[in-house]
Design an enzyme around this catalytic site. Structure first.
Site, PDB file in Angstrom:
ATOM      1  CE1 TYR A  15       4.463  -2.081  -2.840  1.00 22.59           C
ATOM      2  CE2 TYR A  15       4.368  -0.443  -1.402  1.00 22.59           C
ATOM      3  CZ  TYR A  15       5.113  -1.013  -2.202  1.00 22.59           C
ATOM      4  OH  TYR A  15       6.468  -0.659  -2.570  1.00 22.59           O
ATOM      5  CB  VAL A  49       0.336  -5.106   5.693  1.00 19.13           C
ATOM      6  CG1 VAL A  49       0.523  -6.351   6.392  1.00 19.13           C
ATOM      7  CG2 VAL A  49      -0.468  -4.383   6.315  1.00 19.13           C
ATOM      8  CE  LYS A  88       6.618  -4.171  -0.470  1.00 20.64           C
ATOM      9  NZ  LYS A  88       7.174  -5.127  -1.190  1.00 20.64           N
TER      10      LYS A  88
END
Length: 97
Positions: free
Chosen positions: A16, A18, A20
């Site tokens: 998650y 990475v 973003k």
């Protein structure tokens, strides 16, 4: 074989986090690319965090109603005569990343 943890990455929410990071980096890249468009054809691009929204994705456990999650996106889209591009926002505020 190398893994997230042997590479020094956190074991919690790594995928998650990475994803973003990539969304933010791609937003900056696209903002730079689109800034070369001629006047009258410019496209401004930003990204934002809606927060933890009560939806099926969060199992209805979020803190914000969908309308609250959409607030910053609507606010950004309706900024009058302010040309902001390549930024990340949450709760109508620019967030550094």
């Amino acid at each position: 074989m190398e893994s997230w943890t042997t590479g020094g990455w956190s074991q919690v929410n790594t995928d998650y986090s990475v994803s973003k990071l990539v969304v933010n980096a791609y937003t900056r890249f696209m903002a730079k690319t689109l800034s070369d468009c001629p006047e009258g054809q410019k496209i401004y691009i930003n990204c934002y965090c809606p927060g933890w929204v009560k939806t099926a994705l969060t199992g209805w456990s979020g803190h914000n109603l969908p309308e609250e999650g959409a607030d910053t996106a609507v606010w950004l889209a309706l900024l009058p005569d302010q040309f902001v591009s390549g930024k990340f926002f949450a709760e109508r505020r620019e967030i550094s990343f």
